[in-house]
Enzyme design. Structure first.
Site, PDB file in Angstrom:
ATOM      1  N   ASP A 107       0.669  -1.262  -0.023  1.00  6.20           N
ATOM      2  CA  ASP A 107      -0.125  -0.043  -0.023  1.00  6.20           C
ATOM      3  C   ASP A 107       0.916   1.222  -0.083  1.00  6.20           C
ATOM      4  O   ASP A 107       1.857   1.132   0.402  1.00  6.20           O
ATOM      5  CB  ASP A 107      -0.984  -0.034   1.208  1.00  6.20           C
ATOM      6  CG  ASP A 107      -1.782  -1.226   1.439  1.00  6.20           C
ATOM      7  OD1 ASP A 107      -2.132  -1.790   0.327  1.00  6.20           O
ATOM      8  OD2 ASP A 107      -2.193  -1.410   2.433  1.00  6.20           O
TER       9      ASP A 107
HETATM   10  N1  URA Z   1      -1.181  -5.948   3.757  1.00  9.41           N
HETATM   11  C1  URA Z   1      -1.599  -4.636   3.894  1.00  9.41           C
HETATM   12  O1  URA Z   1      -2.698  -4.446   4.567  1.00  9.41           O
HETATM   13  N2  URA Z   1      -1.102  -3.745   3.219  1.00  9.41           N
HETATM   14  C2  URA Z   1       0.037  -3.984   2.305  1.00  9.41           C
HETATM   15  O2  URA Z   1       0.711  -3.128   2.097  1.00  9.41           O
HETATM   16  C3  URA Z   1       0.675  -5.323   2.561  1.00  9.41           C
HETATM   17  C4  URA Z   1      -0.085  -6.232   3.087  1.00  9.41           C
END
Ligand code: URA
Length: 252
Positions: A107
């Protein structure tokens, strides 16, 4: 065996026509001998090819470890945000002129390990749901986790996926001290073998907690090099690459 001009093009020494000019001008040597014919066949793995005295090594694919900082999206291009590839600039590095992409997504606000490559096959293998490649995250949350909540996370929680609960995960409390986020109340190491959208955040939400800081530490055999500053990248070492490629094979 590969044609000399094709080899030099693939290694991003120049365009096909530029490379032909280099060769005709006598700037290219193969095992120390000047070669003036672009069609000359070379053994790309064994021969020493130099352009202007500088060695051009054969590398079929490029592999980099990037320490992703928050604020960048895991995409090759984006109309609003800076992408992780915007971090990967190094004038004169022909490997960066390739069609690189991140293997999987973190993310925008997640930090940590991202593998950047142009090896589609390896990427496919590492991301394939059937491979169950383990990914370990350092997770800070806005509360504590009771023994019951920990057990739920380990056994699998409902995050609203139609195929049922999350697969079994490994969860341990992380060492105290030095939270990255001011709102953090506890920190955990969580290893999951799936890669559902926002999976870690949704797993924590399923037990009533919010992720306030998230960092990926490893993916399969590949571990984040903690000496790599946020935003920096480096090529994988031979050892890292060997382990990663083997891992991809052994899980097939
Ligand atoms: N899980 C998440 O919630 N975000 C990420 O970036 C990676 C794994």
């Amino acid at each position: 065996m590969l044609r000399l001009d094709k080899f030099l093009c693939e290694m991003k020494t120049g365009t096909r026509s530029q490379v032909k000019v280099f060769i005709r001008k006598g700037l290219v040597t193969v095992n120390g001998t000047t070669v003036k014919s672009p069609e000359q066949k070379i053994n790309e793995k064994a021969d020493t090819v130099c352009v202007n005295g500088k060695r051009v090594s054969y590398q079929k694919y490029a592999y980099f470890m990037l320490h992703k900082p928050a604020g960048y999206v895991s995409a090759t291009r984006d109309s609003h945000d800076k992408t992780v590839l915007d971090l990967m600039k190094e004038p004169g590095n022909p490997l960066l002129d390739r069609e690189l992409f991140p293997v999987g997504r973190l993310d925008k606000d997640t930090e940590g390990l991202l593998l950047i490559t142009d090896d589609g096959e390896l990427s496919h293998r590492l991301l394939s749901p059937s491979m169950h490649v383990p990914k370990t995250y350092y997770v800070e949350i806005d509360g504590s986790l009771s023994a019951g909540r920990q057990e739920c996370l380990r056994q699998g929680v409902d995050i609203g996926e139609k195929h049922g609960k999350t697969r079994p995960a490994v969860l341990t409390e992380a060492e105290k001290g030095g939270f990255c986020c001011a709102e953090a109340e506890s920190a955990w190491l969580l290893t999951i073998t799936e890669g559902k959208f926002h999976q870690v955040k949704r797993m924590m939400q399923a037990v009533g907690r919010n992720v306030v800081y998230l960092k990926r530490l490893s993916m399969g055999a590949l571990q984040l090099d903690e000496t790599l500053p946020r935003g920096a990248f480096r090529p994988l070492t031979e050892e890292e690459l060997e382990k990663l490629l083997k891992e991809g094979e052994s899980r097939l």
